[in-house]
Design a protein around this motif. Structure first.
Motif, short mmCIF file in Angstrom:
data_model
loop_
_atom_site.label_atom_id
_atom_site.label_comp_id
_atom_site.label_asym_id
_atom_site.label_seq_id
_atom_site.Cartn_x
_atom_site.Cartn_y
_atom_site.Cartn_z
N THR A 17 58.35 1.37 32.19
CA THR A 17 57.60 1.47 33.44
C THR A 17 57.50 0.12 34.14
OG1 THR A 17 56.31 3.33 32.59
CG2 THR A 17 55.39 2.13 34.46
N ALA A 18 57.22 -0.93 33.36
CA ALA A 18 57.07 -2.27 33.94
C ALA A 18 58.39 -2.76 34.54
CB ALA A 18 56.57 -3.24 32.88
N LEU A 19 59.49 -2.54 33.84
CA LEU A 19 60.79 -2.99 34.34
C LEU A 19 61.21 -2.20 35.58
CD1 LEU A 19 62.78 -3.51 31.00
CD2 LEU A 19 61.73 -5.25 32.46
N SER A 20 60.91 -0.92 35.60
CA SER A 20 61.30 -0.11 36.75
C SER A 20 60.48 -0.43 37.99
CB SER A 20 61.18 1.38 36.42
OG SER A 20 59.82 1.74 36.19
N ALA A 21 59.32 -1.06 37.80
CA ALA A 21 58.46 -1.42 38.93
C ALA A 21 58.90 -2.69 39.63
CB ALA A 21 57.01 -1.58 38.45
N LEU A 22 59.84 -3.43 39.05
CA LEU A 22 60.34 -4.65 39.68
C LEU A 22 61.11 -4.30 40.95
CD1 LEU A 22 61.60 -6.59 36.52
CD2 LEU A 22 59.57 -7.10 37.89
N PRO A 23 61.05 -5.18 41.96
CA PRO A 23 61.76 -4.90 43.21
C PRO A 23 63.24 -4.64 43.02
CG PRO A 23 60.29 -6.78 43.47
CD PRO A 23 60.31 -6.45 42.01
N GLU A 24 63.85 -5.34 42.09
CA GLU A 24 65.25 -5.10 41.73
C GLU A 24 65.45 -5.40 40.25
OE1 GLU A 24 67.37 -9.30 42.95
OE2 GLU A 24 67.11 -7.78 44.52
N GLN A 25 66.41 -4.73 39.66
CA GLN A 25 66.61 -4.91 38.22
C GLN A 25 67.14 -6.31 37.93
OE1 GLN A 25 68.39 -1.76 35.67
NE2 GLN A 25 69.97 -3.28 35.22
N PRO A 26 66.49 -7.04 37.03
CA PRO A 26 66.96 -8.38 36.70
C PRO A 26 68.17 -8.32 35.78
CG PRO A 26 65.07 -7.83 35.35
CD PRO A 26 65.26 -6.68 36.30
N ALA A 27 68.98 -9.38 35.82
CA ALA A 27 70.10 -9.47 34.90
C ALA A 27 69.63 -9.80 33.49
CB ALA A 27 71.10 -10.52 35.38
N ALA A 28 68.49 -10.48 33.41
CA ALA A 28 67.95 -10.89 32.11
C ALA A 28 66.44 -10.95 32.17
CB ALA A 28 68.52 -12.27 31.72
N VAL A 29 65.80 -10.85 31.01
CA VAL A 29 64.36 -11.04 30.90
C VAL A 29 64.09 -11.96 29.72
CG1 VAL A 29 63.73 -8.81 31.91
CG2 VAL A 29 64.05 -9.00 29.43
N VAL A 30 62.95 -12.64 29.79
CA VAL A 30 62.51 -13.52 28.71
C VAL A 30 61.25 -12.92 28.11
CG1 VAL A 30 61.55 -15.78 28.14
CG2 VAL A 30 63.52 -15.62 29.67
N VAL A 31 61.23 -12.76 26.79
CA VAL A 31 60.04 -12.28 26.09
C VAL A 31 59.37 -13.47 25.41
CG1 VAL A 31 59.14 -10.77 24.29
CG2 VAL A 31 61.05 -10.00 25.71
N ALA A 32 58.09 -13.66 25.70
CA ALA A 32 57.32 -14.69 25.01
C ALA A 32 56.96 -14.16 23.62
CB ALA A 32 56.07 -15.03 25.80
N LEU A 33 57.54 -14.74 22.60
CA LEU A 33 57.42 -14.20 21.24
C LEU A 33 56.72 -15.20 20.33
CD1 LEU A 33 58.15 -12.05 19.09
CD2 LEU A 33 60.34 -13.24 18.78
N SER A 34 55.49 -14.86 19.94
CA SER A 34 54.77 -15.71 18.99
C SER A 34 55.08 -15.34 17.55
CB SER A 34 53.26 -15.59 19.23
OG SER A 34 52.81 -14.28 18.87
N GLY A 35 55.49 -14.08 17.37
CA GLY A 35 55.67 -13.55 16.02
C GLY A 35 54.53 -12.65 15.61
N GLY A 36 53.46 -12.61 16.43
CA GLY A 36 52.34 -11.71 16.16
C GLY A 36 52.71 -10.27 16.51
N ALA A 37 51.83 -9.35 16.15
CA ALA A 37 52.15 -7.93 16.31
C ALA A 37 52.39 -7.55 17.76
CB ALA A 37 51.02 -7.08 15.72
N ASP A 38 51.58 -8.09 18.68
CA ASP A 38 51.71 -7.70 20.08
C ASP A 38 53.06 -8.11 20.65
OD1 ASP A 38 49.09 -6.89 19.73
OD2 ASP A 38 48.24 -8.66 20.71
N SER A 39 53.40 -9.39 20.49
CA SER A 39 54.66 -9.87 21.06
C SER A 39 55.87 -9.32 20.30
CB SER A 39 54.69 -11.40 21.08
OG SER A 39 54.69 -11.94 19.77
N LEU A 40 55.72 -9.06 19.01
CA LEU A 40 56.83 -8.51 18.22
C LEU A 40 57.13 -7.07 18.64
CD1 LEU A 40 58.76 -9.36 16.01
CD2 LEU A 40 57.10 -8.57 14.31
N ALA A 41 56.08 -6.27 18.81
CA ALA A 41 56.28 -4.90 19.28
C ALA A 41 56.87 -4.90 20.68
CB ALA A 41 54.95 -4.15 19.27
#
Length: 329
Positions: A17-41
């Motif tokens: 849902t979040a990606l589809s709400a962007l004005p246009e589809q990006p070629a790439a995304v960056v995920v902020a990953l701490s290693g905790g459950a939230d960012s890992l999921a």
């Protein structure tokens, strides 16, 4: 094939849902990953959703160097990301004390690193904040008495002036759901010891304040706080639109600063008048005014009795004829 767990499905749907709400589809995304459950999921769901959409996924794990073994934790997170098909990167940062506290200093260093990498990639950053984080943020804002602005919590999406986009797909997802998703996908999250350290105000809100509210007022407090934030953001968006329409007619450039019509400010209700004052100062001088400072400036409009200039962060405010003049100090 094992059936898809409800938790995994919920998080994948939130990312989609979040990606589809962007004005246009990006070629790439960056995920902020701490290693905790939230960012890992979040990383696992993003890897899955991006695969079918043809989006490249990069993860950035920021090593603040504030805990013994932080380099190992960051390296482990990168290994997990790689196993998910994500291009993983570990970024070491120096945390500079600013007097705002260790949490704020670490956050500033982390976001600075994420911004630099994401801008180089031309990619939005996905952050793993959950509904529980949103509820904590609203309570912290309430405790500071800093008004509706802080009670809006975190926005699901934000685009900065330089085009940098921040996305929080999980703001409607409970923290327990991210843990369930990790368990279902056989991912082992890292538990940050700082998340149980009661020296930090957010931890005390999480482990002491919210449980008491749930016990005394009934379940659903976190959801109610998150709904409050959403409603206040809607109100703020409406106010902002009104302010920008109003400002064009009442603001003029002045020597070393900017001026605003006192009569026009007086004609507006207090909520709108105060927002105009804060926005003018923020836009022109890059500083935010406290509630007390804003009210003092407003008194130049509503309670004018010849008082002199008011010292503000980075500027002064003075009544000059029929205008409030903000000048650099």
């Amino acid at each position: 094939m094992p059936s898809l767990s409800p938790a995994t499905a919920s998080i994948r749907r939130a990312v989609r849902t979040a990606l589809s709400a962007l004005p246009e589809q990006p070629a790439a995304v960056v995920v902020a990953l701490s290693g905790g459950a939230d960012s890992l999921a979040l990383a696992a769901a993003t890897a899955f959703e991006a695969r079918s959409a043809g989006i490249a996924v990069h993860s950035v794990t920021v090593d603040h160097g504030l805990q013994e073994g932080s380099d190992r934790v960051a390296a482990d997170a990168a290994v997990v990301a790689t196993s998910l098909g994500i291009a993983a990167r570990v970024q070491r940062v120096e945390v500079t004390p600013t007097g705002e506290g260790p949490e704020a200093d670490a956050r500033a260093a982390r976001y600075g690193a994420l911004r630099e990498i994401a801008l180089a990639e031309g990619a939005p950053v996905l952050l793993g904040h959950t509904l529980d984080d949103q509820a904590e943020t609203v309570l912290l804002g309430l405790s500071r008495g800093s008004g509706a602005g802080s009670l809006q919590g975190m926005a699901p999406a934000r685009i900065d002036d330089d085009g940098m986009t921040w996305i929080r797909p999980l703001l409607a997802v409970r923290r327990e759901t991210t843990r369930e998703a990790c368990a279902a996908e056989r991912l082992t999250p890292w538990d940050d010891p700082h998340n149980t350290d009661h020296r930090y105000l957010r931890v005390r809100v999480r482990e002491r304040v919210l449980p008491v509210l749930e016990a005394e007022l009934g379940p659903g407090i976190a959801e109610a706080l998150a709904r409050t934030a959403e409603q206040l953001r809607e109100d703020a968006e409406a106010f902002d639109e009104m302010i920008h329409e109003t400002i064009e007619d009442i603001v003029e450039h002045a020597e070393a600063g900017i001026s605003v019509s006192a009569a026009a400010l007086a004609a507006n209700p207090a909520a709108l008048r105060n927002r105009i004052i804060r926005l003018v100062v923020q836009s022109e001088f890059g500083v935010g005014l406290s509630r007390g400072q804003t009210v003092e400036v407003a008194r130049l409009v509503t309670d004018w009795s010849g008082q002199g200039p008011i010292d503000l962060p980075g500027c002064t405010a003075a009544r000059v004829g029929g205008r409030i003049v903000f000048a650099a100090r």
